[in-house]
Design an enzyme around this catalytic site. Structure first.
Site, PDB file in Angstrom:
ATOM      1  N   LYS A  40       0.846  -1.206   0.000  1.00  0.00           N
ATOM      2  CA  LYS A  40       0.000   0.000   0.000  1.00  0.00           C
ATOM      3  C   LYS A  40       0.880   1.254   0.000  1.00  0.00           C
ATOM      4  O   LYS A  40       2.088   1.166   0.303  1.00  0.00           O
ATOM      5  CB  LYS A  40      -0.906  -0.026   1.233  1.00  0.00           C
ATOM      6  CG  LYS A  40      -0.139  -0.109   2.543  1.00  0.00           C
ATOM      7  CD  LYS A  40      -1.028  -0.465   3.729  1.00  0.00           C
ATOM      8  CE  LYS A  40      -0.200  -0.538   5.001  1.00  0.00           C
ATOM      9  NZ  LYS A  40      -1.017  -0.904   6.161  1.00  0.00           N
ATOM     10  N   TYR A 250      14.829  30.689   5.808  1.00  0.00           N
ATOM     11  CA  TYR A 250      13.611  31.388   6.225  1.00  0.00           C
ATOM     12  C   TYR A 250      13.633  31.666   7.720  1.00  0.00           C
ATOM     13  O   TYR A 250      13.983  30.792   8.523  1.00  0.00           O
ATOM     14  CB  TYR A 250      12.388  30.527   5.919  1.00  0.00           C
ATOM     15  CG  TYR A 250      11.971  30.554   4.460  1.00  0.00           C
ATOM     16  CD1 TYR A 250      11.693  31.751   3.812  1.00  0.00           C
ATOM     17  CD2 TYR A 250      11.836  29.367   3.754  1.00  0.00           C
ATOM     18  CE1 TYR A 250      11.295  31.757   2.479  1.00  0.00           C
ATOM     19  CE2 TYR A 250      11.430  29.371   2.427  1.00  0.00           C
ATOM     20  CZ  TYR A 250      11.167  30.570   1.792  1.00  0.00           C
ATOM     21  OH  TYR A 250      10.776  30.570   0.486  1.00  0.00           O
TER      22      TYR A 250
HETATM   23  C1  LIG Z   1      -0.124  -1.789   6.829  1.00  0.00           C
HETATM   24  C2  LIG Z   1      -0.629  -3.078   7.282  1.00  0.00           C
HETATM   25  C3  LIG Z   1       0.257  -4.159   7.450  1.00  0.00           C
HETATM   26  C4  LIG Z   1       1.749  -4.023   7.384  1.00  0.00           C
HETATM   27  O1  LIG Z   1       2.190  -3.482   8.607  1.00  0.00           O
HETATM   28  P1  LIG Z   1       3.736  -3.210   8.940  1.00  0.00           P
HETATM   29  O2  LIG Z   1       3.711  -2.699  10.322  1.00  0.00           O
HETATM   30  O3  LIG Z   1       4.182  -2.179   7.964  1.00  0.00           O
HETATM   31  O4  LIG Z   1       4.454  -4.477   8.779  1.00  0.00           O
HETATM   32  C5  LIG Z   1      -0.299  -5.388   7.735  1.00  0.00           C
HETATM   33  N1  LIG Z   1      -1.643  -5.553   7.887  1.00  0.00           N
HETATM   34  C6  LIG Z   1      -2.509  -4.516   7.769  1.00  0.00           C
HETATM   35  C7  LIG Z   1      -3.959  -4.747   7.971  1.00  0.00           C
HETATM   36  C8  LIG Z   1      -2.034  -3.251   7.493  1.00  0.00           C
HETATM   37  O5  LIG Z   1      -2.882  -2.229   7.410  1.00  0.00           O
END
Ligand SMILES: *Cc1c(COP(=O)(O)O)cnc(C)c1O
Length: 347
Positions: A40, A250
């Site tokens: 994602k 800045y």
């Molecule tokens: C983002 C997510 C993961 C991965 O989590 P990490 O902490 O990055 O390993 C796994 N399961 C779900 C449901 C998530 O939203």
């Protein structure tokens, strides 16, 4: 117009060997379970187009995204039945898209279950909330008619505090054990990156590492096997001397107490080099730390390069991406350090 623009002053590259090795390490740590991959947010800012083929070639067969708009890019590299959409189907348009692509939603509520059935249903995944109180059906809602009628391929739950030694971990595990026989899924999945390190009791059939694939070390047990993946560099676009008493940037927040040499680097908060990575942080050149001075601007940051007489315009500076240390120095999380990386780096 010439065909090609000049080489970018900003670059993000992936250590693809490290990415593949991280997946293999997490898959091995997952024991009898198969490691999937959370891809994602454009593979946590590193680019789905670059990361997914590497993970696929390493052996990964399950890919998790959050939104339907993330699906098409993943489908360029892997078959639809390997992709899961964590936010599920919130309306008929999403359910229709899921059916058309063959990508399974993770159903999260009784309403989503009804929407999925209404669209024709079929195999799907189901998220049960065992204590994070964020997304997923409650154990009580498993009795809901639409939920009970689902053909559940994978039953998921998500740990709230896997990166800590919290009693919540065992509690969530216990609840997950209680609900699994009620659903009778084909497979079960509980652990994210940190959850993998909690031990074999947390592994079930599929693990869902994200941050650790990309170099995040969210539990000490991961430190020996996880390598950094993101390599970020930006060009020096000006070098100047700054006299004692002059200020930089800045709001003139930095004042030189003696004459120094400064270099202006072509990266700023628009690229995900946030203002939290300002003073107190450093960039690197040939293993030397160059302290950030003054505010981070949108497209630039200034460093003290007095220690580097050879550094000049056109040289590329390393933006340190050793995540645990940079998180500690900036106050950002390891997740934020990666997922904010900007478009100009990923272009
Ligand atoms: C983002 C997510 C993961 C991965 O989590 P990490 O902490 O990055 O390993 C796994 N399961 C779900 C449901 C998530 O939203």
């Amino acid at each position: 117009m010439p065909d090609l623009p000049p080489p970018p002053a900003l670059r993000l590259s992936l250590d693809t060997d490290a990415l593949a090795a991280n997946w293999r390490a997490l898959d091995a740590m997952s024991g009898a379970a198969q490691a999937g991959a959370a891809v994602k947010a454009d593979a946590y800012g590193l680019g789905v187009g670059r990361a997914v083929p590497v993970l696929r070639d390493a052996g990964c067969r399950r890919f998790f995204v959050a939104h339907w708009c993330e699906v098409a890019a993943v489908l360029e590299h892997v078959p639809a039945d390997q992709v899961c959409v964590l936010h599920g189907v919130t309306n008929a348009a999403e359910a229709t898209y899921a059916r058309a692509t063959g990508v399974s939603p993770v159903v999260n509520t009784p309403l989503q279950a009804a929407i999925w059935q209404e669209a024709g249903g079929g195999p799907c995944h189901l998220m049960v909330d065992t204590g994070i109180n964020r997304l997923g059906v409650t154990p009580e809602q498993l009795g809901d008619q639409a939920v009970a009628a689902l053909q559940v391929d994978m039953l998921l739950s998500h740990l709230a505090s896997a990166d800590e030694d919290s009693p919540l971990n065992a509690q969530q595990l216990q609840r997950f054990h209680e609900v699994t026989p009620l659903v009778r899924p084909r497979s079960a999945s509980l652990a994210n990156s940190a959850g993998i390190a909690l031990g074999s009791g947390y592994h079930f059939d599929t693990t869902r590492p994200g941050i650790a694939l990309y170099g995040g070390i969210v539990r000490p047990e991961l430190a020996d096997s996880i390598r950094p993946v993101a390599i970020v560099q930006a060009m020096v676009i000006q070098r100047r001397s700054i006299s004692a008493g002059e200020t930089v940037g800045y709001n003139a927040t930095f004042t030189a107490s003696e004459k120094i040499e400064a270099a202006t680097i072509a990266i700023g908060y628009a690229d995900g080099f946030l203002r939290a990575r300002g003073p107190g942080n450093a960039l690197r050149w040939r293993s030397l730390d160059l302290p950030v001075i003054g505010r981070v601007s949108m497209d630039m940051v200034v460093v003290d390069c007095s220690a580097c007489p050879d550094l000049g315009v056109g040289d590329y500076i390393d933006i340190p991406m050793d995540l645990p240390l940079q998180a500690a120095l900036s106050g950002l999380s390891q997740y934020e350090l990666l997922t904010v990386l900007g478009k100009r780096l990923r272009g």
